[in-house]
Design an enzyme around this catalytic site. Structure first.
Site, PDB file in Angstrom:
ATOM      1  N   THR A  95      24.568  20.030  47.168  1.00  0.00           N
ATOM      2  CA  THR A  95      24.815  19.481  45.783  1.00  0.00           C
ATOM      3  C   THR A  95      26.274  19.300  45.542  1.00  0.00           C
ATOM      4  O   THR A  95      26.810  20.211  45.234  1.00  0.00           O
ATOM      5  CB  THR A  95      24.273  20.244  44.556  1.00  0.00           C
ATOM      6  OG1 THR A  95      23.016  20.268  44.820  1.00  0.00           O
ATOM      7  CG2 THR A  95      24.401  19.113  43.085  1.00  0.00           C
ATOM      8  N   LYS A 170      21.487  13.519  41.478  1.00  0.00           N
ATOM      9  CA  LYS A 170      21.111  14.964  41.842  1.00  0.00           C
ATOM     10  C   LYS A 170      21.869  15.693  40.565  1.00  0.00           C
ATOM     11  O   LYS A 170      21.326  16.597  39.720  1.00  0.00           O
ATOM     12  CB  LYS A 170      21.868  15.760  43.009  1.00  0.00           C
ATOM     13  CG  LYS A 170      21.849  16.973  43.108  1.00  0.00           C
ATOM     14  CD  LYS A 170      20.272  17.684  42.925  1.00  0.00           C
ATOM     15  CE  LYS A 170      20.253  19.288  42.979  1.00  0.00           C
ATOM     16  NZ  LYS A 170      18.937  19.716  42.442  1.00  0.00           N
ATOM     17  N   LYS A 238      28.304  24.983  38.299  1.00  0.00           N
ATOM     18  CA  LYS A 238      28.950  23.936  39.141  1.00  0.00           C
ATOM     19  C   LYS A 238      28.492  22.513  38.907  1.00  0.00           C
ATOM     20  O   LYS A 238      29.200  21.658  38.775  1.00  0.00           O
ATOM     21  CB  LYS A 238      28.910  24.384  40.499  1.00  0.00           C
ATOM     22  CG  LYS A 238      29.466  23.474  41.574  1.00  0.00           C
ATOM     23  CD  LYS A 238      28.337  22.796  42.273  1.00  0.00           C
ATOM     24  CE  LYS A 238      27.220  23.564  42.791  1.00  0.00           C
ATOM     25  NZ  LYS A 238      26.256  22.885  43.594  1.00  0.00           N
TER      26      LYS A 238
HETATM   27  N1  LIG Z   1      19.027  27.530  45.240  1.00  0.00           N
HETATM   28  C1  LIG Z   1      18.435  26.473  44.718  1.00  0.00           C
HETATM   29  O1  LIG Z   1      17.437  26.574  43.979  1.00  0.00           O
HETATM   30  C2  LIG Z   1      19.019  24.796  45.259  1.00  0.00           C
HETATM   31  C3  LIG Z   1      20.278  24.904  45.431  1.00  0.00           C
HETATM   32  N2  LIG Z   1      20.629  23.768  45.716  1.00  0.00           N
HETATM   33  C4  LIG Z   1      22.100  23.307  45.885  1.00  0.00           C
HETATM   34  O2  LIG Z   1      21.922  23.879  47.647  1.00  0.00           O
HETATM   35  C5  LIG Z   1      23.344  24.147  48.020  1.00  0.00           C
HETATM   36  C6  LIG Z   1      22.931  25.518  48.654  1.00  0.00           C
HETATM   37  O3  LIG Z   1      22.692  26.477  47.528  1.00  0.00           O
HETATM   38  P1  LIG Z   1      21.955  27.872  47.920  1.00  0.00           P
HETATM   39  O4  LIG Z   1      21.145  28.104  49.363  1.00  0.00           O
HETATM   40  O5  LIG Z   1      21.127  28.276  46.867  1.00  0.00           O
HETATM   41  O6  LIG Z   1      23.364  28.855  47.869  1.00  0.00           O
HETATM   42  P2  LIG Z   1      23.625  30.238  48.581  1.00  0.00           P
HETATM   43  O7  LIG Z   1      24.711  30.663  47.500  1.00  0.00           O
HETATM   44  O8  LIG Z   1      22.572  30.846  48.815  1.00  0.00           O
HETATM   45  O9  LIG Z   1      24.308  29.694  49.936  1.00  0.00           O
HETATM   46  C7  LIG Z   1      25.440  28.978  50.125  1.00  0.00           C
HETATM   47  C8  LIG Z   1      25.817  28.813  51.403  1.00  0.00           C
HETATM   48  O10 LIG Z   1      27.119  28.235  51.304  1.00  0.00           O
HETATM   49  C9  LIG Z   1      27.869  28.777  52.567  1.00  0.00           C
HETATM   50  N3  LIG Z   1      29.416  28.867  51.945  1.00  0.00           N
HETATM   51  C10 LIG Z   1      29.722  29.215  50.722  1.00  0.00           C
HETATM   52  N4  LIG Z   1      31.321  29.154  50.861  1.00  0.00           N
HETATM   53  C11 LIG Z   1      31.429  28.672  52.258  1.00  0.00           C
HETATM   54  C12 LIG Z   1      32.766  28.139  52.736  1.00  0.00           C
HETATM   55  N5  LIG Z   1      33.874  28.138  52.211  1.00  0.00           N
HETATM   56  N6  LIG Z   1      32.694  27.831  53.973  1.00  0.00           N
HETATM   57  C13 LIG Z   1      31.452  27.945  54.630  1.00  0.00           C
HETATM   58  N7  LIG Z   1      30.296  28.386  54.028  1.00  0.00           N
HETATM   59  C14 LIG Z   1      30.249  28.391  52.789  1.00  0.00           C
HETATM   60  C15 LIG Z   1      27.503  30.289  52.480  1.00  0.00           C
HETATM   61  O11 LIG Z   1      27.957  30.965  53.390  1.00  0.00           O
HETATM   62  P3  LIG Z   1      27.901  32.665  53.476  1.00  0.00           P
HETATM   63  O12 LIG Z   1      26.449  33.183  53.701  1.00  0.00           O
HETATM   64  O13 LIG Z   1      28.740  33.026  54.465  1.00  0.00           O
HETATM   65  O14 LIG Z   1      28.250  33.203  51.979  1.00  0.00           O
HETATM   66  C16 LIG Z   1      25.929  30.079  52.343  1.00  0.00           C
HETATM   67  O15 LIG Z   1      25.443  29.793  53.655  1.00  0.00           O
HETATM   68  C17 LIG Z   1      24.112  24.444  46.682  1.00  0.00           C
HETATM   69  O16 LIG Z   1      24.960  23.091  46.572  1.00  0.00           O
HETATM   70  C18 LIG Z   1      23.380  24.273  45.565  1.00  0.00           C
HETATM   71  O17 LIG Z   1      23.679  23.800  44.491  1.00  0.00           O
HETATM   72  C19 LIG Z   1      20.110  22.552  45.628  1.00  0.00           C
HETATM   73  C20 LIG Z   1      18.792  22.614  45.174  1.00  0.00           C
HETATM   74  C21 LIG Z   1      18.112  23.799  44.707  1.00  0.00           C
HETATM   75  O1  LIG Z   2      19.334  22.473  42.111  1.00  0.00           O
HETATM   76  C1  LIG Z   2      18.507  23.244  41.780  1.00  0.00           C
HETATM   77  C2  LIG Z   2      17.076  22.793  41.553  1.00  0.00           C
HETATM   78  O2  LIG Z   2      16.159  23.600  41.347  1.00  0.00           O
HETATM   79  O3  LIG Z   2      16.823  21.735  42.056  1.00  0.00           O
END
Ligand SMILES: NC(=O)C1=CN([C@@H]2O[C@H](COP(=O)(O)OP(=O)(O)OC[C@H]3O[C@@H](n4cnc5c(N)ncnc54)[C@H](OP(=O)(O)O)[C@@H]3O)[C@@H](O)[C@H]2O)C=CC1
Ligand SMILES: O=CC(=O)O
Length: 293
Positions: A95, A170, A238
């Site tokens: 996102t 989104k 965010k």
């Molecule tokens: N969780 C949810 O319910 C939902 C989330 N989203 C969106 O999906 C995306 C991922 O969410 P989610 O999985 O929950 O987040 P997490 O915080 O669990 O995971 C984030 C991921 O991004 C990586 N990351 C963060 N910073 C960096 C960087 N500078 N360089 C490389 N890799 C990086 C992390 O790596 P590392 O493991 O090394 O920290 C990890 O793999 C977000 O944009 C979120 O808004 C969308 C729908 C639902």
């Molecule tokens: O981005 C979060 C979700 O639940 O969708």
């Protein structure tokens, strides 16, 4: 079908596992490489850098935290851009805002690659169950080639036209969700302080015109102050920030969303950013004026 997968956080891990379970070949990369271990146990290969994964796979999906992560994985040393070329497709399901997505799209297109943004609606559980809603935009041909993967990851895919439209959709959805979470939290507090049973409030809501899966899923845990993270609060904040910026650009007044964003910011300042976004309930519960008379 062989796909690369960059980012194994809450969502990426569940999505990559789903692809593996459905017979896809998956090569994974994560900044913290140790998080690849569980995927390898389930049959994935590991790439040591994003560039390695792009070089190996015709299609690569990214699921990263925010715009700065997405830009870093694209443009930094050993990043996606070093290996993207004609015939390769990059699908960003993170996102982010439309500007970030457009920057990625331009860079990839300049090198002859194809780009699709495809953020998702739905949290950890829908990701595990392949029940996400996919909001795709960009290269239509790539969208069509990705349908077999999208059919595994989601229950419905939308193609929304030009790059930016998926990101914007989104953000609008999550802005509404963030405001609703604050409204639910205030409702639970008001019920409690008015000597009503909070679970009874949830039971009533479930039968009312405003019934929705989020209230049903999050409400009972909120009553127990259980905020085990499915959607981390820092990501919801965010999304509110990016949605408010979209409102600024389009001169749309959004006082409800702005107030919700303040509550999420406050929650982050209280150290709750890594908990579920429902932890904003702690802010509402402790807000001045909502305590004893
Ligand atoms: N969780 C949810 O319910 C939902 C989330 N989203 C969106 O999906 C995306 C991922 O969410 P989610 O999985 O929950 O987040 P997490 O915080 O669990 O995971 C984030 C991921 O991004 C990586 N990351 C963060 N910073 C960096 C960087 N500078 N360089 C490389 N890799 C990086 C992390 O790596 P590392 O493991 O090394 O920290 C990890 O793999 C977000 O944009 C979120 O808004 C969308 C729908 C639902
Ligand atoms: O981005 C979060 C979700 O639940 O969708």
């Amino acid at each position: 079908m062989e796909v690369g997968f960059l980012g194994l956080g809450i969502m990426g891990k569940a999505m990559a596992l789903n692809l593996l379970r459905h017979g896809f070949g998956v090569t994974v990369w994560n900044r913290t490489l140790s998080k690849c271990k569980e995927l390898v146990e389930q049959g994935a290969s590991v790439g040591e850098t994003p560039a390695f994964v792009i070089n190996k796979c015709k299609y690569t999906i990214a699921m990263l935290s925010d715009p700065s992560a997405v830009l870093s994985v694209m443009f930094d040393k050993d990043g996606v851009l070093e290996q993207i070329c004609s015939g390769k497709g990059y699908i960003d399901m993170s996102t982010v805002d439309a500007d970030t997505s457009s920057k990625i799209s331009e860079a990839i297109t300049k090198k002859g690659g194809y780009f699709l943004e495809a953020p998702v609606s739905g949290s950890k559980k829908p990701a595990e169950d392949g029940q996400l809603v996919i909001l795709a935009a960009g290269e239509k041909a790539l969208y069509e080639e990705m349908i077999p993967a999208f059919n595994v990851l989601g229950k419905k895919s939308f193609f929304l036209g030009q790059v930016g439209n998926g990101a914007k959709m989104k953000l609008v959805v999550n802005m509404i969700m963030g405001s609703m979470m604050n409204a639910l939290s205030e409702g639970l507090c008001l019920a409690d302080r008015s000597s009503l049973n909070e679970q009874t409030l949830l039971d009533v809501l479930e039968l009312a015109a405003i019934a929705n899966p989020m209230f049903k899923m999050k409400g009972p845990a909120m009553i127990q102050s259980n905020y085990s993270p499915a959607f981390p609060l820092k990501h919801q904040q965010k999304d509110m920030r990016l949605a408010l910026a979209l409102g600024d650009e389009n001169a749309v007044s959004m006082p409800v969303a702005a107030a919700a964003n303040e509550a999420f910011k406050k929650a982050r300042s209280m150290g709750l950013g890594d908990l579920d976004f429902s932890a904003v309930h702690e802010v509402v519960k402790t807000a001045k004026g909502s305590g004893e008379a």
